[in-house]
Design a protein around this motif. Sequence first.
Motif, PDB file in Angstrom:
ATOM      1  N   TRP A  31      -2.794   4.515   4.915  1.00 25.43           N
ATOM      2  CA  TRP A  31      -2.223   3.671   3.879  1.00 25.43           C
ATOM      3  C   TRP A  31      -3.343   3.252   2.947  1.00 25.43           C
ATOM      4  O   TRP A  31      -4.427   2.881   3.390  1.00 25.43           O
ATOM      5  CB  TRP A  31      -1.542   2.458   4.492  1.00 25.43           C
ATOM      6  CG  TRP A  31      -0.332   2.833   5.304  1.00 25.43           C
ATOM      7  CD1 TRP A  31      -0.308   3.254   6.592  1.00 25.43           C
ATOM      8  CD2 TRP A  31       1.017   2.826   4.852  1.00 25.43           C
ATOM      9  NE1 TRP A  31       0.981   3.520   6.998  1.00 25.43           N
ATOM     10  CE2 TRP A  31       1.827   3.259   5.947  1.00 25.43           C
ATOM     11  CE3 TRP A  31       1.654   2.487   3.659  1.00 25.43           C
ATOM     12  CZ2 TRP A  31       3.210   3.365   5.855  1.00 25.43           C
ATOM     13  CZ3 TRP A  31       3.020   2.586   3.569  1.00 25.43           C
ATOM     14  CH2 TRP A  31       3.791   3.015   4.658  1.00 25.43           C
ATOM     15  N   ARG A  32      -3.056   3.299   1.643  1.00 22.27           N
ATOM     16  CA  ARG A  32      -4.135   3.176   0.672  1.00 22.27           C
ATOM     17  C   ARG A  32      -3.645   2.430  -0.570  1.00 22.27           C
ATOM     18  O   ARG A  32      -2.471   2.494  -0.943  1.00 22.27           O
ATOM     19  CB  ARG A  32      -4.615   4.583   0.289  1.00 22.27           C
ATOM     20  CG  ARG A  32      -5.810   4.649  -0.661  1.00 22.27           C
ATOM     21  CD  ARG A  32      -6.137   6.115  -0.928  1.00 22.27           C
ATOM     22  NE  ARG A  32      -7.187   6.285  -1.913  1.00 22.27           N
ATOM     23  CZ  ARG A  32      -8.466   6.457  -1.635  1.00 22.27           C
ATOM     24  NH1 ARG A  32      -8.847   6.477  -0.382  1.00 22.27           N
ATOM     25  NH2 ARG A  32      -9.350   6.618  -2.596  1.00 22.27           N
ATOM     26  N   GLY A  33      -4.547   1.741  -1.206  1.00 23.07           N
ATOM     27  CA  GLY A  33      -4.228   1.071  -2.457  1.00 23.07           C
ATOM     28  C   GLY A  33      -5.480   0.564  -3.132  1.00 23.07           C
ATOM     29  O   GLY A  33      -6.488   0.289  -2.479  1.00 23.07           O
ATOM     30  N   SER A  34      -5.416   0.455  -4.459  1.00 24.13           N
ATOM     31  CA  SER A  34      -6.525  -0.085  -5.238  1.00 24.13           C
ATOM     32  C   SER A  34      -6.016  -1.235  -6.089  1.00 24.13           C
ATOM     33  O   SER A  34      -4.896  -1.196  -6.616  1.00 24.13           O
ATOM     34  CB  SER A  34      -7.146   0.986  -6.132  1.00 24.13           C
ATOM     35  OG  SER A  34      -7.757   2.001  -5.358  1.00 24.13           O
ATOM     36  N   LEU A  86       0.841  -1.182   0.000  1.00 29.14           N
ATOM     37  CA  LEU A  86       0.000   0.000   0.000  1.00 29.14           C
ATOM     38  C   LEU A  86       0.885   1.244   0.000  1.00 29.14           C
ATOM     39  O   LEU A  86       2.065   1.195   0.351  1.00 29.14           O
ATOM     40  CB  LEU A  86      -0.921   0.000   1.223  1.00 29.14           C
ATOM     41  CG  LEU A  86      -1.903  -1.165   1.330  1.00 29.14           C
ATOM     42  CD1 LEU A  86      -2.762  -1.023   2.585  1.00 29.14           C
ATOM     43  CD2 LEU A  86      -2.787  -1.258   0.087  1.00 29.14           C
ATOM     44  N   THR A  87       0.297   2.359  -0.393  1.00 25.03           N
ATOM     45  CA  THR A  87       1.012   3.632  -0.461  1.00 25.03           C
ATOM     46  C   THR A  87       0.532   4.541   0.662  1.00 25.03           C
ATOM     47  O   THR A  87      -0.673   4.625   0.925  1.00 25.03           O
ATOM     48  CB  THR A  87       0.771   4.314  -1.824  1.00 25.03           C
ATOM     49  OG1 THR A  87       1.213   3.443  -2.862  1.00 25.03           O
ATOM     50  CG2 THR A  87       1.525   5.632  -1.914  1.00 25.03           C
ATOM     51  N   LYS A  88       1.451   5.220   1.285  1.00 27.33           N
ATOM     52  CA  LYS A  88       1.069   6.124   2.367  1.00 27.33           C
ATOM     53  C   LYS A  88       0.540   7.432   1.794  1.00 27.33           C
ATOM     54  O   LYS A  88       1.175   8.075   0.956  1.00 27.33           O
ATOM     55  CB  LYS A  88       2.257   6.400   3.289  1.00 27.33           C
ATOM     56  CG  LYS A  88       1.842   7.068   4.585  1.00 27.33           C
ATOM     57  CD  LYS A  88       2.995   7.146   5.568  1.00 27.33           C
ATOM     58  CE  LYS A  88       2.523   7.703   6.904  1.00 27.33           C
ATOM     59  NZ  LYS A  88       3.638   7.843   7.875  1.00 27.33           N
ATOM     60  N   VAL A  89      -0.660   7.806   2.237  1.00 30.03           N
ATOM     61  CA  VAL A  89      -1.299   9.057   1.824  1.00 30.03           C
ATOM     62  C   VAL A  89      -1.664   9.800   3.096  1.00 30.03           C
ATOM     63  O   VAL A  89      -2.619   9.430   3.793  1.00 30.03           O
ATOM     64  CB  VAL A  89      -2.550   8.805   0.960  1.00 30.03           C
ATOM     65  CG1 VAL A  89      -3.158  10.128   0.527  1.00 30.03           C
ATOM     66  CG2 VAL A  89      -2.211   7.938  -0.247  1.00 30.03           C
ATOM     67  N   GLY A  90      -0.894  10.824   3.446  1.00 30.50           N
ATOM     68  CA  GLY A  90      -1.092  11.489   4.725  1.00 30.50           C
ATOM     69  C   GLY A  90      -0.748  10.530   5.854  1.00 30.50           C
ATOM     70  O   GLY A  90       0.336   9.945   5.882  1.00 30.50           O
TER      71      GLY A  90
END
Length: 909
Positions: free
Chosen positions: A447-450, A440-444
Amino acid sequence: MSTMHLPKPLAACAALGLVVGSVAMSPSAQADPYYSTHTPTSTGTAYHDFTVPLSLVPGGKCDVSATGGLELYGNIGPSGTWAASAMGASGDNCATSLGPLDPGLYYYEYVATLEDRTKQAFSLTPDDPDPEVLSHPTWNTLFVPGDSVDWMADVSGGGEVVSPYYPGPSLRTQTWTPPGYDADRATPYPVLYLLPKSEETWRDWQDLGRLPQILDNLYAAGALADMVVVMLGSETSDDTDLLMSFSQRDFNISTEAAGQAIAGIGDGANQALTKAIADPTAFSAIGSLSGYLGDVAIDAATATALNDTADLIRFYSGNALDPHYNDTFDATQALAAAGVEYQSDGVTPGSGGVWETWRLNLRDFAARLFQETPVDPAMSEGNYALDKAYVAPAVGSITTPVIDEHGIVTFETGTQWADAKDVVLWADWAPNGAWFRIPLTKVGDRWRGSIGPLDGFYYWRYEVDAVNYPDPEDKTPGKVNMESQLWVDPGDRTPLLAPAPENQTGTVDVIEYDSPTFDIAQHLKVWTPVDYDPERTVPYPVVYLYHGFGQNYASWTEQGRAAQILDNLYAAGDLTPMVVVMAEYPSIFGAGSIFADDLFTSIIPLVESRYNVSDQPGMRALAGLSMGGMGTTQVMTGEASDQFAYYGIFSGAFGGGTFSDELLTSMKESTKLVEYFVGDADYIAGVVEAGQEQAKLLNDAGVDALSLVVPGPHGFDVWWQGWSDFAPRLFKDSVAVSSTASTDDLGTAEVGYTTVDPAVITISNAGVTTSSNGTIALSGPNADAFVLSASEIGVLKGGQSIDVNVTPVTGLAVGVYQATVTVTVGDAVSTHDLRFEVKAAPVKPPTNSGSTPEPTTPTKPAEPTKPGPKADTGGLAVDRSPSPLALGLLGLGLVAGVGLLVSRRVTDR
């Protein structure tokens, strides 16, 4: 494709940008020396093995843990998602195996996670000056052939790839020339110029795009114009202009608009569109692959010139994971608003902004160029229209997976792991159900991913800095295990694992009991079918189903989807009505009776006291996976072998016991089926062979046994298949279509009667769905004295019943009337003998005379023929007793295929 290396030019010749050499070329990359394949003979499936010496691994660790480890990263996840496969220790090496892989091109690298959680990709051939993928020197490629990718396989006698050398770090090209290319041909060849995306090179079209193979196959099929394709390594528009002029000088290609096309990926597509708009009379075809237009304005004169010159402007996009998905939509809207004519290939649903998409785009675009007859402008088969922008869930707006209409799944954590170094999704993403990690990618602080598109059922968890966590937002009632369940429609990958409609869903009970064997509280899950009848005359057959080591009683439902499999099989009529008990054991067990002790002293008595299940061994099955399969084998080879008629052993045919001659003789009488089911990539040494050997031993002894091997590992993706195969095979000889009359004696009526209560023949199916229609017929000398409400029985689902009324006709004369009702379903027959009597009305004495009239003698009907002994009904056993009611309970028996049992009247359950 013919290829060879091109020597570097002399420095003295480079200053003017002269071509020093113009010969065929391809990468000289050394193949990964640590890659190999193996193919188990049990399935013939190819597996891809990666074995790296531990001495070459930065950090010196194999297994991934909090202190680091080695993984293989690549486009190996679902729909080509970048994912990681852990490389475990194997002697002095780190190893992993992938497969079976779908046909296609895979690219991968070895990545070491160091103790501080930083990641280091490294090359196993660091001194190779010509890596396999020029833009990514640590990458390797792997092409898996197959019918579905024949369009990008090698072709003998194809075109040539020439790589001239020009001065300047960004001035590079590769040029594909068609078979029979003639540098002196009077008519120049039309040309397609291809531009790369940023941070990639001209050679990516070959290294990752398989451009030479795609063009060779199109040309061989007669679907490609006789043209030249130039792959430009330009970073700026000026570089592009210079390289185009070099190519025009060095190859026999057109400089006219009618003979020039341009296309690119991402930034290259933007450059292609911008150049075409800046000089709208330069190109007859423009292609945008995952591109964008930006703020470029298109005035009316430019739009007119483009429409007059360009025969083809075509846009391509990957799915919503393509970073330029919305940019492509915006570009099409801008061209439409300006009045520019264009085509859209829509959205490639199976992949995003990746080479899996762009290879398809290149194939479609190249085949449209310079053709005498225009190609149908329709979208590629399977694509859907790009008719609106994609709006992803806003950051911070979700805490559980969100699935869009096309199967794209977005995951986002809360802020609880804001300080983590890395967070991944860990699940059975692999083609064969092995577990891959998807970063996953850190956003703020989240952690987020699609991922996607996904299809069917998956079970997953978070891993945060190598520590496992359940989904914090999973609120599934009664959830026991760490993994969360994810179902994505339409579910073509795993259809039996789909949630059944609510009105077709069975019940799953959870029972806790005290086990004297284990001296702790234990649990059971019990599945009963949607129409389970606790009062059913015929007890249900029962299956006792066990999990594996390290699992629990909930594993078969939470990871194994056993309940959904049963629901769907039952709804389809493929499952005998049964009760399934998912038991547990607390720890590993060895030889001995501990497994059997708990089963026979606790579980079976408890289940039989609470559920309407049979206590007959012929109506019992025992099955288990892995360690549960070992326990199953122990029972099967022990003193209680004859207590079950069916045994299912999933990845567990090891350490269970031996088959003596005495045991085999006993099993021949008591055992109806033994099924071994295992994946060909199971890590347990010898488990495949053990199942095959034991099945042969049993078959040779006259015991029906199966050994089934499918591609897959030691995991639920195999065990789902095993359970789906085993359950429908059970209790087929216990099919029970029964018919019962509410009464055999319809009683007595006075002559002149108008109504009589009918006899009700209830025909019910306690087994699997009947495969054919049944019939109901009247026979006997007085058959015409009765009327049936139906003469045919439709297909009966297991657990259903229908009523057929038998009514005397009105106006019968005084007498006794008898007939036989015969119910036939398949080869099974049952009969019901009916009796009805009509009496004369009593004679009333005269009211005005003391004399008594002579009694009236009624007309006597023909003497009915008394039913003789019953003919052979294929195994039908008829039991009579003096009671009139008991006379109706006929037809008790079992007939192969569809047996008939007499029961009390039942309703549609």
